[in-house]
Design a protein around this motif. Structure first.
Motif, PDB file in Angstrom:
ATOM      1  N   ARG A 175       0.829  -1.213   0.000  1.00 45.42           N
ATOM      2  CA  ARG A 175       0.000   0.000   0.000  1.00 45.42           C
ATOM      3  C   ARG A 175       0.858   1.256   0.000  1.00 45.42           C
ATOM      4  O   ARG A 175       0.370   2.338  -0.258  1.00 45.42           O
ATOM      5  N   PRO A 221       7.373   9.768  -6.195  1.00 47.99           N
ATOM      6  CA  PRO A 221       8.432  10.316  -7.043  1.00 47.99           C
ATOM      7  C   PRO A 221       8.706  11.781  -6.723  1.00 47.99           C
ATOM      8  O   PRO A 221       9.599  12.377  -7.284  1.00 47.99           O
ATOM      9  N   GLN A 248      28.427 -39.640 -10.372  1.00 48.61           N
ATOM     10  CA  GLN A 248      27.289 -38.827  -9.945  1.00 48.61           C
ATOM     11  C   GLN A 248      26.266 -38.801 -11.070  1.00 48.61           C
ATOM     12  O   GLN A 248      25.246 -38.161 -10.940  1.00 48.61           O
ATOM     13  N   SER A 259      22.347 -37.144 -10.986  1.00 51.32           N
ATOM     14  CA  SER A 259      21.843 -35.968 -11.678  1.00 51.32           C
ATOM     15  C   SER A 259      20.788 -36.320 -12.715  1.00 51.32           C
ATOM     16  O   SER A 259      20.009 -35.470 -13.101  1.00 51.32           O
ATOM     17  N   TRP A 294      17.388 -35.252 -11.922  1.00 51.46           N
ATOM     18  CA  TRP A 294      16.978 -33.849 -11.881  1.00 51.46           C
ATOM     19  C   TRP A 294      16.758 -33.151 -13.220  1.00 51.46           C
ATOM     20  O   TRP A 294      16.224 -32.048 -13.226  1.00 51.46           O
ATOM     21  N   LEU A 324       8.651 -19.955 -13.790  1.00 45.18           N
ATOM     22  CA  LEU A 324       8.964 -18.564 -13.481  1.00 45.18           C
ATOM     23  C   LEU A 324       8.593 -17.648 -14.634  1.00 45.18           C
ATOM     24  O   LEU A 324       8.068 -16.567 -14.433  1.00 45.18           O
ATOM     25  N   LEU A 350      -4.280   3.431  -7.854  1.00 48.15           N
ATOM     26  CA  LEU A 350      -3.431   3.266  -6.675  1.00 48.15           C
ATOM     27  C   LEU A 350      -4.203   2.815  -5.454  1.00 48.15           C
ATOM     28  O   LEU A 350      -3.626   2.415  -4.458  1.00 48.15           O
ATOM     29  N   VAL A 351      -5.516   2.919  -5.538  1.00 48.38           N
ATOM     30  CA  VAL A 351      -6.315   2.535  -4.378  1.00 48.38           C
ATOM     31  C   VAL A 351      -6.591   1.028  -4.405  1.00 48.38           C
ATOM     32  O   VAL A 351      -6.250   0.306  -3.478  1.00 48.38           O
ATOM     33  N   CYS A 352      -7.180   0.569  -5.518  1.00 47.51           N
ATOM     34  CA  CYS A 352      -7.364  -0.881  -5.647  1.00 47.51           C
ATOM     35  C   CYS A 352      -6.324  -1.333  -6.641  1.00 47.51           C
ATOM     36  O   CYS A 352      -6.527  -1.267  -7.833  1.00 47.51           O
ATOM     37  N   GLN A 353      -5.198  -1.762  -6.122  1.00 43.91           N
ATOM     38  CA  GLN A 353      -3.993  -1.825  -6.942  1.00 43.91           C
ATOM     39  C   GLN A 353      -4.024  -2.863  -8.054  1.00 43.91           C
ATOM     40  O   GLN A 353      -3.178  -2.852  -8.918  1.00 43.91           O
ATOM     41  N   VAL A 367       2.981   9.818 -14.153  1.00 43.61           N
ATOM     42  CA  VAL A 367       4.197   9.217 -13.588  1.00 43.61           C
ATOM     43  C   VAL A 367       4.928  10.229 -12.704  1.00 43.61           C
ATOM     44  O   VAL A 367       5.456   9.876 -11.654  1.00 43.61           O
ATOM     45  N   GLU A 368       4.898  11.508 -13.108  1.00 47.02           N
ATOM     46  CA  GLU A 368       5.523  12.554 -12.294  1.00 47.02           C
ATOM     47  C   GLU A 368       4.917  12.604 -10.899  1.00 47.02           C
ATOM     48  O   GLU A 368       5.584  12.941  -9.935  1.00 47.02           O
ATOM     49  N   ARG A 369       3.638  12.303 -10.813  1.00 47.03           N
ATOM     50  CA  ARG A 369       2.946  12.442  -9.527  1.00 47.03           C
ATOM     51  C   ARG A 369       2.882  11.138  -8.732  1.00 47.03           C
ATOM     52  O   ARG A 369       2.979  11.139  -7.513  1.00 47.03           O
ATOM     53  N   TYR A 370       2.677  10.050  -9.448  1.00 45.27           N
ATOM     54  CA  TYR A 370       2.461   8.787  -8.733  1.00 45.27           C
ATOM     55  C   TYR A 370       3.587   7.772  -8.928  1.00 45.27           C
ATOM     56  O   TYR A 370       3.566   6.712  -8.338  1.00 45.27           O
ATOM     57  N   GLY A 371       4.536   8.099  -9.794  1.00 45.11           N
ATOM     58  CA  GLY A 371       5.658   7.185 -10.000  1.00 45.11           C
ATOM     59  C   GLY A 371       5.332   6.096 -11.012  1.00 45.11           C
ATOM     60  O   GLY A 371       4.208   6.002 -11.509  1.00 45.11           O
ATOM     61  N   PHE A 409       4.702   3.263 -10.613  1.00 44.99           N
ATOM     62  CA  PHE A 409       3.700   2.333 -10.132  1.00 44.99           C
ATOM     63  C   PHE A 409       2.366   2.485 -10.871  1.00 44.99           C
ATOM     64  O   PHE A 409       1.601   1.528 -10.963  1.00 44.99           O
ATOM     65  N   ARG A 458      24.186 -30.692 -19.977  1.00 42.13           N
ATOM     66  CA  ARG A 458      24.010 -31.869 -19.126  1.00 42.13           C
ATOM     67  C   ARG A 458      23.768 -33.121 -19.995  1.00 42.13           C
ATOM     68  O   ARG A 458      24.340 -34.181 -19.761  1.00 42.13           O
TER      69      ARG A 458
END
Lengths: 197, 189
Positions: A28, A33, B2, B6, B9, B20, B69-72, B109-113, B115, B147
């Motif tokens: 949160r 910035p 070995q 291996s 694996w 990932l 930014l509130v409900c991300q 972006v200037e104000r909130y970054g 994010f 391998r």
């Protein structure tokens, strides 16, 4: 070489370590910035004297706090006593930015409410709230539509900005300030900035 | 030696890499596509819509790549948080005033970054985020290839019989009991 079978375990532990660290972060709290940037320019009506306006440049040469609040904000009630006691110590002037007093409430039907109406009702509500809960502010200004709030990157009330003598934002606190926050973080930062000037 | 260890694996790193990749690459897009619980924007909560449908389309396009930014986990197009509404109005106003999409994005972006952007920009701090999946994929594939090649060599070396072993086997097969079974070569089982 023999310990090769431990590799997946080590990888897993490293990954788990990162995730565990992630759990300690608060999603949160979005870093602003605006830190170390000049305060956004604004000119808003004062709550105590709506015909006069106030801007950040009026605070030049002083270290000050800008606290975003509203009477509908529940968390503001929680932090309010902290602000009141801070104001009593007289270490730093606190300017209140009253954020969307009426339209932010959510429980009020805003259809057909003119801006004049909204301003008048906002002033009434905000003043009453300060009379009920104490007024820690050197002065408060009215951000009726939340436009200045956007310039400050406000996304949740309360938020507090620490601004230095040169008018740069040096720190932002998101959410209610607790007595611990005040003692451990804010006050030391305020002292540091006051000494630096 | 070995080698047999291996071989248990080899699937793992590739799997890990895939998982990932999936997690890192797909999640933002999925989050953006996830149907919001709330009513879509433009309902009664957001009465202000530009009369110009072209402009409104642009507003919506832009709103979909900006995070509330509130409900991300919602874009400002999907969210009905008051802030999302304010930001949509900002976007609309600025586009109406003739500013470009990039200008509007810069403004936020200037104000909130960063994010506020659903797609994080490529920077040194995000290099691992962007490059990580590819790194894992190619790293894993490279490791697997290496391998497998080594395993082929190892198998040839360990499974192939030496000349004496071959002679011994031949005599055993011929039914010559005089030769006692020699020391076990590599207890591999």
């Amino acid at each position: 070489m023999k310990a090769k079978f431990l590799v997946p375990l080590v990888l897993f532990l490293a990954f788990a370590g990162f995730l565990a660290f992630g759990l300690t972060l608060n999603p949160r709290e979005v870093p602003s910035p605006l830190i170390d940037k000049p305060v956004p320019a604004f000119s808003l009506a004062r709550l105590d004297a709506p015909e006069t306006r106030f801007g950040a440049e009026d605070m030049r040469g002083q270290v000050w706090l800008l606290n975003v609040w509203a009477s509908w904000c529940v968390a503001c009630r929680q932090e309010h006593p902290v602000l009141v006691s801070l104001a009593r110590q007289d270490v730093v002037p606190i300017v209140g930015l009253n954020y969307k007093e009426l339209r932010g409430d959510g429980g009020i039907d805003m259809r057909g409410v003119s801006l004049e109406d909204e301003t008048a009702r906002s002033i009434q509500r905000a003043r009453r709230w300060l009379a009920d809960h104490g007024d820690p502010y050197a002065l408060s200004v009215l951000d009726i539509d939340g436009r200045v709030g956007i310039d400050f990157g406000v996304y949740g009330v309360p938020e507090t900005f620490l601004i230095d003598r040169d008018g740069r934002i040096r720190y932002k606190h998101i959410g209610p300030i607790t007595p611990e926050n005040l003692q451990q973080v804010l006050l030391p930062k305020i002292e540091e900035l006051k000494r630096a000037g | 030696m070995q080698a047999d260890r291996s071989t248990m694996w080899p699937g793992l790193p590739a799997w890990g890499a895939l998982a990932l990749c999936a997690a890192l690459w797909l999640s933002p897009a999925q989050a953006a596509d996830a149907p919001g619980e709330q009513a879509p924007a433009g309902g009664e909560i957001a009465p202000t819509a530009a009369a110009d449908p072209e402009l409104e389309k642009e507003v919506m396009e832009l709103s979909h790549v900006l995070r509330c930014l509130v409900c991300q986990n919602q874009s400002i197009a999907e969210s009905n948080a008051p802030l999302a509404l304010d930001l949509r109005n900002q976007v609309r106003e600025q586009l109406q005033a003739g500013r470009s999409k990039d200008d509007v994005i810069d403004y936020l972006v200037e104000r909130y970054g960063d994010f506020v952007l659903y797609e994080p920009p490529f920077k040194t701090s995000t290099a691992l985020l962007w490059g990580g999946p590819a790194l894992l994929l190619f790293g894993g594939a490279g490791w697997l290839a290496w391998r497998l090649r080594r395993r082929a060599v190892e198998l040839r070396e360990t499974v192939a019989l030496s000349a004496t072993e071959r002679a011994q086997a031949r005599s055993l097969l011929a039914g010559d009991p005089a030769q006692p079974p020699s020391s076990p070569e590599e207890s591999r089982k």
